[in-house]
Design a protein around this motif. Sequence first.
Motif, mmCIF file in Angstrom:
data_model
loop_
_atom_site.group_PDB
_atom_site.id
_atom_site.type_symbol
_atom_site.label_atom_id
_atom_site.label_comp_id
_atom_site.label_asym_id
_atom_site.label_seq_id
_atom_site.Cartn_x
_atom_site.Cartn_y
_atom_site.Cartn_z
ATOM 1 N N ASP A 150 0.843 -1.209 0.000
ATOM 2 C CA ASP A 150 0.000 0.000 0.000
ATOM 3 C C ASP A 150 0.871 1.249 0.000
ATOM 4 O O ASP A 150 0.569 2.234 -0.691
ATOM 5 N N HIS A 172 -5.628 11.395 -6.226
ATOM 6 C CA HIS A 172 -6.886 10.786 -5.778
ATOM 7 C C HIS A 172 -8.077 11.555 -6.351
ATOM 8 O O HIS A 172 -9.128 10.969 -6.622
ATOM 9 N N ASP A 194 -16.407 1.302 -4.452
ATOM 10 C CA ASP A 194 -15.713 0.161 -5.050
ATOM 11 C C ASP A 194 -15.189 0.505 -6.436
ATOM 12 O O ASP A 194 -14.078 0.088 -6.814
ATOM 13 N N ARG A 234 -14.215 3.462 -7.496
ATOM 14 C CA ARG A 234 -13.028 4.286 -7.314
ATOM 15 C C ARG A 234 -11.821 3.424 -6.926
ATOM 16 O O ARG A 234 -10.712 3.616 -7.437
ATOM 17 N N ASP A 235 -12.048 2.447 -6.046
ATOM 18 C CA ASP A 235 -10.962 1.554 -5.638
ATOM 19 C C ASP A 235 -10.459 0.728 -6.816
ATOM 20 O O ASP A 235 -9.244 0.497 -6.958
ATOM 21 N N GLN A 236 -11.386 0.271 -7.669
ATOM 22 C CA GLN A 236 -10.995 -0.521 -8.834
ATOM 23 C C GLN A 236 -10.165 0.306 -9.814
ATOM 24 O O GLN A 236 -9.176 -0.182 -10.373
ATOM 25 N N GLN A 268 -8.307 2.908 -9.094
ATOM 26 C CA GLN A 268 -6.984 3.109 -8.505
ATOM 27 C C GLN A 268 -6.142 1.840 -8.620
ATOM 28 O O GLN A 268 -4.945 1.909 -8.939
ATOM 29 N N ALA A 269 -6.755 0.695 -8.384
ATOM 30 C CA ALA A 269 -6.023 -0.573 -8.483
ATOM 31 C C ALA A 269 -5.517 -0.796 -9.908
ATOM 32 O O ALA A 269 -4.375 -1.249 -10.104
#
Length: 392
Positions: A88, A304, A363, A365-367, A369-370
């Motif tokens: 992370d 971000h 989720d 947004r997290d995807q 970023q991933a």
Amino acid sequence: MRVNIALFFALCFLICEAGVARSSAQATNCTRRIFDFTPISTTNPIVARIDGSIEIPVSEYRTYQKAEHESTVKEKLNLAQKKEILNDLIDEYLIVGEACRIGADKRPGFTSRMEFTHMMLLSDFLVAQEVTTKAKTAEEYNNLLDKLQNRLFDAATINVSIGDYDKLKQAAKEINETDQPSPRSNSGADAQKPASSAKAKIRKIMEDMPDSVLARYSDATMTNNVSATNGTVITVKEVLAVYSNLHAPRPPLETDDDLVKMIKPFIMPPLMADEAIKQGIEALPAFQNKVIENRNALLRIYMHGVIAAQANKELNAPGLDKRIKSWYQQNAAQYAVQAPDGVKTMPTYEKIQKRVEGDYSVDLRDQIQARKVRALRKAQTVEIDEAILNGL
């Protein structure tokens, strides 16, 4: 006389939004350390490298863990759990590096915030050196801060345009009269209408105000670093923008002393920053590290924001309802409700639709970023010293 706190923070917001026009003295390279600046040593070894040039020591890992994964600090973690935290942290480095690669640190909005941050950090370090380290009580602190601010303020030459001061007073009077609560506006919709009308009138007063110079200030000992190139002119519109955002009852603006109290917060930050430079604070490693730390924090926020903007774009694309329902079907189990008797029931989609939509957006947004981080990792070499990590 200390700077009025309400005026000061209103001014901070104004400067951040408007930007600061001066040449910055802070570092512009993207050498990175994000959370901790303890030098690498035998007691602070390198736990990870990115492309063989960016080195992440143990102290950086530990500071990041405490800041972003505090619940794990006192736990006995296995190697896989430690690697998850370290990865992370590596992702944050990759994101900051990408921000630099695309030139985010050169964009006007970013540079204006960094210039303002640089000035405020200089002021903070000066106060720490001249006030905090010398004061033993709160009263001593206040007295020393007053003495410092008054010494710098008294040394400055301030020239006020009488005509523009009159314009400011008239506009302030109109704003205060407009902002008076109506006897009929007690509550509810009736209260909202007068408040909305008052805001519109205040905006009109602001728009009609010419952006003329209210005051010019200078200091015979100014350097060419901060004060001489920034903030030496205060316009009527700048003061009025801050004044109009203060809560009623606003301070008076009728006398010279009233005006001094109003414009002092505009003048003090650059004067204090300039004094800090004269005292060599800008050259201190601790100060330079703090600038880098703040720059990287802003770069992280910027990236971000980029990711959030991309997520919003996808959320606004056609077919959203279908995508959300599909996502819900894949994640339905997390919405099951367990009754006291242990039986799980599934609420209808309509009943939890708002919650599902919120979870889906997070989720998404997290995807995004991933995906971005995976692409960045493919283009760079990441090395982790598992022996050192396992020993932490």
